[in-house]
Design an enzyme around this catalytic site. Structure first.
Site, mmCIF file in Angstrom:
data_model
loop_
_atom_site.group_PDB
_atom_site.id
_atom_site.type_symbol
_atom_site.label_atom_id
_atom_site.label_comp_id
_atom_site.label_asym_id
_atom_site.label_seq_id
_atom_site.Cartn_x
_atom_site.Cartn_y
_atom_site.Cartn_z
ATOM 1 N N GLY A 8 47.534 35.445 38.490
ATOM 2 C CA GLY A 8 46.501 35.322 38.304
ATOM 3 C C GLY A 8 45.939 35.373 36.819
ATOM 4 N N GLY A 10 42.849 34.382 36.141
ATOM 5 C CA GLY A 10 40.826 34.392 36.364
ATOM 6 C C GLY A 10 40.509 35.365 35.168
ATOM 7 N N ALA A 140 34.998 41.855 34.361
ATOM 8 C CA ALA A 140 35.710 41.786 33.649
ATOM 9 C C ALA A 140 35.516 42.172 32.603
ATOM 10 C CB ALA A 140 36.287 40.956 34.358
ATOM 11 N N LYS A 191 31.487 45.564 49.340
ATOM 12 C CA LYS A 191 30.570 46.048 48.444
ATOM 13 C C LYS A 191 30.255 44.215 47.843
ATOM 14 C CE LYS A 191 33.525 44.796 45.023
ATOM 15 N NZ LYS A 191 33.467 44.191 43.500
ATOM 16 N N THR A 248 28.434 46.153 41.120
ATOM 17 C CA THR A 248 28.551 44.462 42.062
ATOM 18 C C THR A 248 27.283 44.035 42.196
ATOM 19 O OG1 THR A 248 30.596 45.320 42.275
ATOM 20 C CG2 THR A 248 29.910 43.535 43.411
ATOM 21 N N ASN A 256 29.407 37.765 42.516
ATOM 22 C CA ASN A 256 28.433 38.215 43.794
ATOM 23 C C ASN A 256 27.537 38.519 44.215
ATOM 24 O OD1 ASN A 256 30.872 38.300 46.490
ATOM 25 N ND2 ASN A 256 32.015 39.044 45.099
ATOM 26 N N GLU A 281 34.419 36.629 46.138
ATOM 27 C CA GLU A 281 34.933 36.898 47.028
ATOM 28 C C GLU A 281 34.041 36.956 48.386
ATOM 29 O OE1 GLU A 281 38.105 36.974 47.734
ATOM 30 O OE2 GLU A 281 39.036 37.255 45.975
#
Length: 335
Positions: A8, A10, A140, A191, A248, A256, A281
């Site tokens: 991955g 990303g 990230a 979350k 988050t 999100n 997600e």
């Protein structure tokens, strides 16, 4: 030296590859698009997902899963959760039979309502001695910029958790171990849905009281689901629970939270998806988490209402009104 393969390319997969490299690992990233792999190798940056962040020279990228997995001690899975089963089925024959398998994904599979570690076990048969998850406040870009961060390596097998902890313990990234894989994965998945709700509240113009209320009640919903699935209650007050939830829900870097804010501002799901290559997600996992809660008889009103907005059954304003008009109850569930 640990030999790590990160499947991955990303933002989070690339950032975790950087963490592994800083901790002394030799890292190969598998990328879906050959042109992005070529760019990573040529420029030592990921121009599509982490522009401006220099990657250590020990990180290289390839589109060939066999090349990425060759002699890997550690296989890190960092693809969108709903594509894991299909991708991993293709990669499984290439993975070393002794490699530890680490999930960075925070979701629940549509249709099966399985956590990501369960999907990994389904596809590979690796078992609890080889499967772990890394969860926590994992924005990230901050991690890629080597800002201080802590996280949790969760695994049923303590020795496995300690080996992965050592492999990703860098000067700026402090991992803790936790035996509660179920709780860590649930905290990471739910979350995202709560962050959508917080974003919706922000998009509607509500302030910190409303957001804090959603975060707190969202944590209560997560803990109820965790209790039904046998998770350790303490996990939800730790990094994989409250820590991840706070980051988050409150950060503008959160996909999100940002997605929810656009919903609250009047955009449709289709319009928001068309305007970004990043995956939020919670937009898909809200359905599977609601399914999982239903299977275990757990009441999750915030998840239920966010799902209604994503489906187009409720407007954001109707969602807030419906939540506020629910019958009054004691704060502690069941009392």
């Amino acid at each position: 030296m640990t030999r790590a393969a990160v499947f991955g390319a990303g933002s989070w997969g690339t950032a975790f590859a950087l963490v592994l490299a800083d901790a002394g690992a030799d890292v190969t990233i598998w990328g879906r698009r050959p042109e992005l792999c070529d760019a990573i190798n040529a420029t030592h940056t990921n121009p599509d997902y982490l522009p401006g962040v220099a990657l250590p020279p020990v990180i290289r990228a390839t589109h060939d899963p066999g090349e990425a997995a060759h002699e890997a001690d550690l296989v890190v899975l960092a693809v969108p959760s709903q594509s894991l089963r299909e991708n991993l089925s293709a990669w499984a024959p290439e993975l070393p039979s002794s490699a530890s398998l680490v999930s960075l994904m925070k979701g629940v599979e549509l249709g099966t309502a399985k956590r990501m570690s369960e999907v990994i076990d389904d596809v590979t048969g690796a078992g609890p001695a080889r499967i772990a998850a890394v969860s926590g406040p994992n924005l990230a870009r901050e991690i890629a910029q080597r800002q201080p961060a802590a996280s949790v390596v969760a695994a049923a097998d303590d020795d496995l958790a300690k080996r992965i902890q050592q492999a990703c313990h860098s000067p700026h990234f402090r991992p803790y171990t936790n035996h509660d894989l179920v709780g860590a994965e649930l905290g990471g998945a739910v979350k995202n849905v709560i962050a959508l709700a917080v974003g919706i509240a922000a998009g509607l113009g509500f302030g910190d009281n409303a957001r804090a209320s959603v975060i707190t009640r969202g944590l209560a919903e997560t803990a109820r689901l965790g209790a039904a699935l046998g998770a350790d209650a303490y996990t939800f007050s730790g990094l994989a629970g409250l820590g991840d939830l706070a980051a988050t829900c409150m950060s503008p870097l959160s996909r999100n939270r940002s997605f929810g804010e656009k919903l609250g501002g009047g955009m449709t799901v289709a319009e928001i998806v068309a305007g970004t290559r990043q995956v939020a997600e919670g937009v898909k996992s809200c359905e599977s988490i609601l399914d999982l809660a239903g299977r275990h008889g757990v009441d999750m009103p915030i998840v239920q209402h966010v799902t209604g907005v994503v489906r187009g059954e409720l407007t954001p304003a109707e969602m807030v009104g419906s939540l506020l008009s629910r019958s009054a109850k004691p704060e502690r569930h069941g009392h």
